[in-house]
Design an enzyme around this catalytic site. Structure first.
Site, mmCIF file in Angstrom:
data_model
loop_
_atom_site.group_PDB
_atom_site.id
_atom_site.type_symbol
_atom_site.label_atom_id
_atom_site.label_comp_id
_atom_site.label_asym_id
_atom_site.label_seq_id
_atom_site.Cartn_x
_atom_site.Cartn_y
_atom_site.Cartn_z
ATOM 1 N N LYS A 34 0.806 -1.221 0.000
ATOM 2 C CA LYS A 34 0.000 0.000 0.000
ATOM 3 C C LYS A 34 0.842 1.276 0.000
ATOM 4 O O LYS A 34 0.382 2.326 -0.455
ATOM 5 C CB LYS A 34 -0.934 0.012 1.210
ATOM 6 C CG LYS A 34 -2.046 -1.024 1.176
ATOM 7 C CD LYS A 34 -3.149 -0.609 0.230
ATOM 8 C CE LYS A 34 -4.384 -1.499 0.394
ATOM 9 N NZ LYS A 34 -5.504 -1.058 -0.454
ATOM 10 N N SER A 63 1.131 -9.554 -0.316
ATOM 11 C CA SER A 63 0.712 -8.156 -0.206
ATOM 12 C C SER A 63 1.128 -7.472 1.084
ATOM 13 O O SER A 63 1.328 -6.253 1.095
ATOM 14 C CB SER A 63 -0.806 -8.048 -0.372
ATOM 15 O OG SER A 63 -1.475 -8.854 0.572
#
Length: 328
Positions: free
Chosen positions: A62, A313
């Site tokens: 992110k 992720s």
């Protein structure tokens, strides 16, 4: 639940935007390592490359999208501050970006977000506003606060510069490994999946990009299959990073246009994948980051003989929760 196809959608990011984001992030974002496992390759009959974004700044991919988005705001917009909403990883990414760029940040987070993610967000200097997701809408609350405070709103996935930034992880992976037959990423709101599909289309033509989400949060899979946006409400999956309600006005058309397939995995499958990554590869990964491997383990015959990329992720897992999942 379903809704009609989006109309008057904003301009969609392209592979060129992903490349531009890669240049902006050079020397700022970590170029995270790519790991392999001979044990896993023998078990699957495939060659699997893991892009370890759990080792990214802020503990997740992110950071790429958040930094790319905030960096492209005007000086006036930065001076007014940035507001975001997130269950954790985007929250920390925006907070860290704000600290690096000297931008004031406010983050709307659910009360039941992992404590480690709330603490991490505050640790980077952001103001955290908690809300009850059973009675409040984070989108509505964030929009209200943004208007009242005059702050720029950077949503976690449905934002062109965020999508472009997320795609840089896949771009780096393919630069290191060479062409891939398949690329698997987790899918919540579709930002990572969309950006990865754009990157793969340019850097590895012919690569099948596959999004994976929990069975309990299968809105993107249903949207992909039906051609209409499907939604879920507070799905009870352990993959807290994938509890988004629906694909967005930017990510839905990108997923439909550039993603080859969608798959879902069970909660038990996610835990099995986490266990393998933790114990055999020594990769600390949160449930959301283990979702793509869970898809491989559930159906190895579908990927036999392939060169496969996986975006791990994030690694912002609450240790107490992880111990519970592993039965410790």
């Amino acid at each position: 639940m379903a809704s009609d196809l989006f109309t008057d959608a904003p301009a969609l990011p392209t592979a060129d935007d992903v490349r531009a984001a890669a240049e902006l992030l050079r020397g700022v974002a970590h170029r995270t390592p790519v790991m392999t496992s001979r044990t896993l390759d023998e078990r699957l009959g495939a060659t699997v490359f893991f892009k370890c974004e759990n080792l990214q700044r802020g503990g997740a991919f992110k950071f790429r999208g958040a930094y790319n988005a905030v960096s492209r705001l005007t000086d006036e917009e930065r001076a007014r501050g940035v507001l975001a909403y997130s269950s954790g990883n985007h929250a920390q990414a925006v907070a860290l970006t704000g600290r690096l760029l000297g931008v004031r940040t406010t983050i709307v987070m659910p009360e039941d977000a992992p404590a480690s993610k709330i603490e991490g967000t505050r640790g980077y200097g952001a103001e955290v506003i908690l809300y009850d997701k059973e009675t409040q809408s984070r989108e509505e609350l964030a929009a209200q606060l943004s208007q009242e405070r005059g702050m720029s709103l950077i949503p976690p996935y449905d934002y062109a510069d965020v999508v472009a930034g997320q795609g840089t992880a896949a771009l780096e992976l393919i630069e290191e490994t060479g062409p891939l037959d398949a690329l698997l990423t987790p899918c919540g709101g579709g930002g990572l999946l969309s950006g990865s599909a754009l990157a793969a289309q340019a850097a590895s033509p012919g690569c099948r990009v596959i999004g994976v989400e929990p069975e309990l949060a299968d809105d993107a899979t249903r949207s992909f299959r039906t051609g209409t946006v499907q939604s879920v409400r507070n799905p009870p999956t352990i993959a807290d990073g994938l509890r988004t309600p629906a694909l967005g006005r930017i990510t839905f058309p990108l997923v439909r246009a550039h993603v080859s397939d969608m798959r879902t995995v069970t909660e038990a499958g996610i835990v099995e994948a986490m266990r393998f990554l933790w114990t055999r590869m020594k990769i600390v990964v949160e449930p959301s980051g283990a979702v793509p491997l869970a898809a491989l383990l559930a159906d190895p015959d579908a990927f036999r003989g392939m060169r496969i990329g996986i975006i791990v992720s994030g690694g912002n897992v609450d240790l107490a929760n992880a111990c519970q999942l592993f039965g410790a």
